[in-house]
Enzyme design. Structure first.
Site, short mmCIF file in Angstrom:
data_model
loop_
_atom_site.label_atom_id
_atom_site.label_comp_id
_atom_site.label_asym_id
_atom_site.label_seq_id
_atom_site.Cartn_x
_atom_site.Cartn_y
_atom_site.Cartn_z
N SER A 22 0.81 -1.22 0.00
CA SER A 22 0.00 0.00 0.00
C SER A 22 0.84 1.27 0.00
O SER A 22 0.30 2.37 0.01
CB SER A 22 -0.94 0.01 1.22
OG SER A 22 -0.20 -0.03 2.43
N ASN A 111 -2.42 -1.87 13.42
CA ASN A 111 -3.86 -1.63 13.37
C ASN A 111 -4.23 -0.27 13.97
O ASN A 111 -4.98 0.50 13.37
CB ASN A 111 -4.61 -2.74 14.11
CG ASN A 111 -4.47 -4.09 13.42
OD1 ASN A 111 -3.87 -4.18 12.36
ND2 ASN A 111 -5.02 -5.12 14.03
N THR A 156 -40.04 27.08 -11.01
CA THR A 156 -40.40 25.77 -10.48
C THR A 156 -40.67 24.88 -11.68
O THR A 156 -41.20 25.33 -12.69
CB THR A 156 -41.66 25.82 -9.58
OG1 THR A 156 -42.78 26.26 -10.36
CG2 THR A 156 -41.45 26.79 -8.41
N HIS A 157 -40.27 23.61 -11.59
CA HIS A 157 -40.40 22.67 -12.72
C HIS A 157 -39.70 23.20 -13.98
O HIS A 157 -40.10 22.87 -15.10
CB HIS A 157 -41.88 22.40 -13.03
CG HIS A 157 -42.69 22.02 -11.85
ND1 HIS A 157 -42.70 20.75 -11.31
CD2 HIS A 157 -43.53 22.76 -11.06
CE1 HIS A 157 -43.50 20.71 -10.27
NE2 HIS A 157 -44.00 21.92 -10.08
N SER A 278 -14.47 24.42 -29.47
CA SER A 278 -14.72 23.21 -30.25
C SER A 278 -13.61 23.02 -31.28
O SER A 278 -13.09 23.99 -31.83
CB SER A 278 -16.08 23.34 -30.96
OG SER A 278 -16.21 22.36 -31.97
N LYS A 284 -17.97 28.15 -31.01
CA LYS A 284 -18.36 27.56 -29.74
C LYS A 284 -17.51 28.07 -28.57
O LYS A 284 -16.31 28.25 -28.68
CB LYS A 284 -18.24 26.03 -29.79
CG LYS A 284 -19.21 25.35 -30.71
CD LYS A 284 -20.65 25.51 -30.27
CE LYS A 284 -20.95 24.79 -28.98
NZ LYS A 284 -20.76 23.32 -29.07
N GLU A 291 -19.53 21.58 -16.58
CA GLU A 291 -19.98 20.24 -16.95
C GLU A 291 -19.15 19.15 -16.27
O GLU A 291 -19.68 18.11 -15.85
CB GLU A 291 -19.91 20.08 -18.47
CG GLU A 291 -20.95 20.91 -19.21
CD GLU A 291 -20.80 20.90 -20.71
OE1 GLU A 291 -21.69 21.42 -21.39
OE2 GLU A 291 -19.76 20.39 -21.21
N TYR A 318 -10.04 -5.92 13.31
CA TYR A 318 -9.40 -5.45 12.08
C TYR A 318 -9.43 -6.55 11.02
O TYR A 318 -9.22 -7.73 11.30
CB TYR A 318 -7.96 -5.02 12.34
CG TYR A 318 -7.29 -4.47 11.09
CD1 TYR A 318 -7.48 -3.14 10.73
CD2 TYR A 318 -6.52 -5.28 10.27
CE1 TYR A 318 -6.91 -2.63 9.57
CE2 TYR A 318 -5.95 -4.78 9.11
CZ TYR A 318 -6.14 -3.46 8.77
OH TYR A 318 -5.59 -2.96 7.62
N GLN A 323 -7.87 -1.87 4.16
CA GLN A 323 -6.90 -1.17 3.31
C GLN A 323 -7.61 -0.51 2.12
O GLN A 323 -7.11 0.47 1.55
CB GLN A 323 -5.83 -2.15 2.82
CG GLN A 323 -4.74 -1.50 1.98
CD GLN A 323 -3.56 -2.43 1.74
OE1 GLN A 323 -2.84 -2.79 2.66
NE2 GLN A 323 -3.39 -2.85 0.50
#
Length: 457
Positions: A22, A111, A156-157, A278, A284, A291, A318, A323
């Site tokens: 590790s 540990n 709203t919506h 682009s 663009k 995003e 443990y 890990q």
């Protein structure tokens, strides 16, 4: 170097060794591991378990290792024989200071050492996350202060609903990120108990002073149960949950910025420094940063779910499965903190098209509720007023007219209660300024809200 091996007669299979190591990712813990080891050595000497001379050699050696790692004199890439950060530091220390280095691990297991390092690291990351949220909140508050009179449509919506202000809209995000900051503080408070001294899971026969170790490491005290100490990752789950909520809030804000940036809306202009182009379409200017923030939200969610899945079937105490708490957590932290920084910078550089926002508010019958309220003040029951204004909206849709553009005769043809003062009542300015209940977009309400936000920062 391994911290074990006395009872083994064969070398670990090469593939198994690579699978087990590790150091490639837990090297992030070197500062925390060294700090914990210094506190442990100090406590061991104070309790008479190791000599003062050994303590000085250990602490001096550990500080030297930290300096050399930071300067580049000592490199992790030169330590392929080491299994993890703990064996790397202890092995390097032993090479440098001899037998004193071998005494460092007295009364300690990997540990409780791993549990300590993770807690120290997450505590530091929580502090940094909260600082970044404070910077983001400060930028949002600045937008609020500068736009109390910037009228825009509220939705709203995803349909235009009522007029509001840009300050009011961003005030909602201020509340979200403020809750995020508070949530992390709560997480920090819960994790701030020291697991060092729990040993493998059953404590130790050495007369350790766990309260001293906790004090040296700025914990509120030692953990109460040694078995829970080494197997607990609730604080990490809680932190990743907090990051997931932050990321969700960032994604919601990104979504709105993306929508506002479209040619159809043109509410905002994202600065060139936070946009891309682009490869084929020269006109663009894409909101790629917003995003990507939106897209990376699923990545942070995924790491939370992965850790929950690791933990769901683990018996006490443990297990090596633990890990798997690190790589995903590190990526989630890096991802979310980068997103917070980028959002802060993007908002600071963003330009708002105030005239366009107000025009948009005028064009979607957002003052229809205010027209109904106007009739209520004239004595018309609200349910009747609602239906009357609905008829006016239908007329407006058929004739491509806003309510503001209708003549008084057209109003009266539907309901004789309308008078000349209706135009003032349904103006965008009046619609916003009359809303002064606590938390509303009116100037008095927003002034109070902004004052409270300043104090909270």
């Amino acid at each position: 170097m391994k911290l074990w091996g006395g009872r083994f007669t064969k070398q670990t299979d090469k593939l198994a060794q690579e699978f087990n190591e590790s150091l490639s990712f837990d090297q992030r813990f070197y500062k925390q591991d060294i700090r914990g080891s210094i506190a442990h050595a100090q406590m061991l000497a104070d309790c008479g378990i190791i000599s003062e001379e050994d303590r000085e050699d250990i602490i001096g050696g550990l500080k030297g290792i930290e300096r050399d790692l930071e300067s580049g004199k000592l490199k992790f890439s030169d330590a392929s024989d080491y299994e993890d950060i703990h064996s790397f530091i202890e092995g390097t220390l032993t090479v440098r200071v001899g037998d004193a280095g071998k005494r460092l691990h007295t009364g300690r297991s990997r540990n409780d050492q791993v549990a300590l390092d993770m807690k120290l690291y997450i505590r530091d990351e929580i502090d940094e996350t909260r600082e970044l949220l404070t910077a983001l909140l400060t930028e949002i508050l600045k937008i609020m202060e500068e736009n109390t009179g910037t009228i825009m449509p509220g939705f709203t919506h995803l349909q235009k609903a009522q007029p509001t202000t840009l300050a009011h809209h961003f005030g909602a995000y201020f509340e979200m990120f403020l809750r995020d900051r508070d949530r992390l503080q709560d997480c920090r408070r819960r994790l701030n108990l020291c697991p060092l001294g729990a040993g493998a899971f059953a404590g130790t026969t050495y007369p350790l002073d766990r309260r001293e170790t906790a004090r040296l490491l700025d914990f509120d005290g030692p953990t109460r149960n040694s078995m829970d100490s080494v197997s607990d990752r609730d604080y990490l789950i809680e932190y990743l949950s907090g990051l997931s909520v932050i990321q969700m809030h960032l994604s919601r804000l990104s979504e709105e910025i993306i929508i506002w940036n479209t040619n159809e809306y043109r509410f905002v202009e994202i600065d060139d420094t936070y946009s891309t182009g682009s490869s084929i379409m020269p006109q663009k200017k894409n909101p790629d940063i917003a995003e990507l923030i939106r897209g990376k939200t699923g990545r942070v969610y995924g790491h939370l779910m992965a850790l929950l899945t690791v933990m769901k079937g683990l018996p006490l105490a443990y297990n090596k499965d633990l890990q798997e708490d690190k790589e995903g957590a590190f990526d989630a932290i890096d991802t979310c903190l980068s997103c917070i920084r980028l959002m802060t910078g993007m908002l600071a550089a963003m330009k708002f098209n105030r005239a366009r926002m107000e025009d948009s508010a005028k064009g979607g019958f957002t003052n229809a509720t205010d027209a109904a309220d106007y009739l209520v003040r004239k004595g018309v029951p609200f349910r009747d007023a609602h239906g009357i204004v609905g008829q006016l909206v239908l007329k407006g849709l058929e004739e491509h007219k806003a309510l503001d553009d209708m003549t008084l005769e057209e109003f009266k043809a539907v309901c004789p209660a309308f008078e000349e003062d209706v135009y003032d009542a349904i103006s965008m300015k009046t619609c916003v300024e009359r809303r002064n209940t606590a938390g509303a977009p009116g100037p008095e309400a927003m002034k109070q809200e902004i004052e409270e936000c300043r104090k909270l920062l």
